[in-house]
Design a protein around this motif. Structure first.
Motif, PDB file in Angstrom:
ATOM      1  N   ALA A 154      56.726 139.381  49.436  1.00 50.82           N
ATOM      2  CA  ALA A 154      57.829 140.504  49.027  1.00 50.82           C
ATOM      3  C   ALA A 154      57.058 141.675  49.459  1.00 50.82           C
ATOM      4  O   ALA A 154      56.512 142.394  48.573  1.00 50.82           O
ATOM      5  N   SER A 155      57.788 142.440  50.331  1.00 51.03           N
ATOM      6  CA  SER A 155      57.089 143.754  50.851  1.00 51.03           C
ATOM      7  C   SER A 155      57.924 144.147  51.916  1.00 51.03           C
ATOM      8  O   SER A 155      58.469 143.370  52.780  1.00 51.03           O
ATOM      9  N   GLU A 182      60.490 138.180  52.017  1.00 50.01           N
ATOM     10  CA  GLU A 182      61.294 138.705  51.075  1.00 50.01           C
ATOM     11  C   GLU A 182      61.579 140.134  50.982  1.00 50.01           C
ATOM     12  O   GLU A 182      60.425 140.877  50.749  1.00 50.01           O
ATOM     13  N   MET A 183      62.725 140.692  51.099  1.00 47.12           N
ATOM     14  CA  MET A 183      63.098 142.134  51.010  1.00 47.12           C
ATOM     15  C   MET A 183      64.066 142.640  49.927  1.00 47.12           C
ATOM     16  O   MET A 183      64.673 141.780  49.591  1.00 47.12           O
ATOM     17  N   LEU A 184      64.067 143.771  49.604  1.00 50.68           N
ATOM     18  CA  LEU A 184      65.173 144.201  48.668  1.00 50.68           C
ATOM     19  C   LEU A 184      66.416 144.442  49.348  1.00 50.68           C
ATOM     20  O   LEU A 184      66.540 145.342  50.535  1.00 50.68           O
ATOM     21  N   GLN A 185      67.611 144.116  48.977  1.00 44.28           N
ATOM     22  CA  GLN A 185      68.893 144.383  49.508  1.00 44.28           C
ATOM     23  C   GLN A 185      69.212 145.923  49.270  1.00 44.28           C
ATOM     24  O   GLN A 185      68.967 146.592  48.484  1.00 44.28           O
ATOM     25  N   GLY A 186      69.430 146.324  50.568  1.00 46.28           N
ATOM     26  CA  GLY A 186      69.955 147.825  50.745  1.00 46.28           C
ATOM     27  C   GLY A 186      68.719 148.721  50.799  1.00 46.28           C
ATOM     28  O   GLY A 186      68.923 150.054  51.171  1.00 46.28           O
ATOM     29  N   MET A 187      67.518 148.191  50.797  1.00 45.52           N
ATOM     30  CA  MET A 187      66.337 149.359  50.889  1.00 45.52           C
ATOM     31  C   MET A 187      65.708 148.746  52.497  1.00 45.52           C
ATOM     32  O   MET A 187      65.424 147.821  52.814  1.00 45.52           O
ATOM     33  N   LEU A 221      66.874 138.321  50.750  1.00 45.40           N
ATOM     34  CA  LEU A 221      67.365 139.776  50.088  1.00 45.40           C
ATOM     35  C   LEU A 221      67.196 139.365  48.664  1.00 45.40           C
ATOM     36  O   LEU A 221      67.816 138.533  48.410  1.00 45.40           O
ATOM     37  N   TYR A 222      66.488 140.511  47.981  1.00 40.01           N
ATOM     38  CA  TYR A 222      66.647 140.225  46.431  1.00 40.01           C
ATOM     39  C   TYR A 222      67.562 141.600  45.999  1.00 40.01           C
ATOM     40  O   TYR A 222      67.559 142.334  46.619  1.00 40.01           O
TER      41      TYR A 222
END
Length: 291
Positions: A121-122, A147-152, A169-170
């Protein structure tokens, strides 16, 4: 299962492994988070690897470990200050980065294929590229999730997806009445990404010099792995009484030594670890007077 405060590290791992040891969950592939800004996470990784190996050997499903760098540093600093403790996380980002890569390498060893699945996650493309190339070179690409953040930085996520194959996406999901929790989550993300040493800050706001700095930081983190400690920063040892009165430092129940000393343990009674530990001996007079 998410990981939050340092004081819950051992408890979270114990709950996770206890639940997955229930017969009804034998075929459930569940996951847990480890935070690389805690040196104690190296010990946590070994506990989870050992558990996953035994679980698969007994016919159970693999275990997923989601690796993050950690986002509760401000809170950990405050708690440490209130109790006169050393802060549990590393004190420098360089140490966090080195520990992150160390844990990535540990989880992607070929002998753990089919036993441990790693979620990297990075948004740091150097970390993501290292994990991807290492997994491919070792033939364990199927054991890795990016894994990445949604919208980032969505364009970055699309570029990684096109290279790696898939990206998870998280995003926080809360009930409408709890929307303030999602806002606080967003603020933490914005706060960490606004820091000058952060990769996304360098990518979007720092220019060419900032990206050269990010490359240097990445290379240094790889080189610094052997020198980055994995022992807990906080100790159960107390300073001897001095000539003037000073309040004794609070005992920290997050430390295994303190829990053993007090006769309390997060390990369920009757489990192998519980039987092997036994009950701690009561404190001596010297320990009582020192505390």
């Amino acid at each position: 299962m998410d990981m939050e405060e340092y004081r819950d590290l051992d408890l979270t791992i114990e709950v996770f492994t206890a639940l997955l040891s229930e017969p009804e969950f034998t075929d459930l592939e569940a996951g847990i988070v480890l935070q690389a800004y805690l040196p104690d996470s190296a010990r946590g990784m070994e506990q989870l690897v050992e558990f996953a190996q035994q679980r698969v050997a007994d016919g159970g499903a693999p275990v997923k470990i989601r690796l993050v760098k950690g986002a509760n540093l401000s809170m950990e600093k405050v708690e440490a200050e209130l109790h006169a403790w050393e802060q549990a996380p590393y004190t420098t980002k360089a140490e966090v980065d080195a520990n992150y890569i160390r844990l990535v390498e540990r989880a992607l060893r070929p002998e753990l294929a089919g036993v441990v699945r790693l979620g990297v996650a990075s948004h740091n493309l150097y970390d993501v590229a290292l994990a991807h190339l290492l997994a491919e070179r070792r033939g364990v690409g199927e054991s890795l999730d990016v894994e990445m953040l949604q919208g980032m930085a969505p364009s970055q996520a699309r570029a990684v997806r096109d290279t790696v194959g898939t990206v998870i996406l998280y995003t926080p999901v809360v009930a409408p009445e709890d929307f303030d929790v999602a806002v606080s989550y967003l603020i933490r993300r914005l706060e960490e990404n606004a820091q000058s040493q952060n990769f996304l800050h360098g990518l979007f706001a720092g220019g060419a010099d900032a990206m050269r700095d990010q490359e240097s930081r990445f290379r240094a983190s790889v080189a610094d792995i052997p020198q980055t400690p994995t022992a807990p920063r906080r100790s159960a040892e107390r300073q001897p009484a001095g000539e003037t009165f000073t309040n004794a430092v609070d005992s920290d129940p997050a430390l295994p030594q303190v829990r053993d000393w007090s006769g309390c343990s997060t390990t369920p009674p009757g489990s192998p670890r519980s039987r092997s530990r036994g009950r701690a001996q009561p404190p001596t007079r010297a320990e009582l007077t020192a505390g």
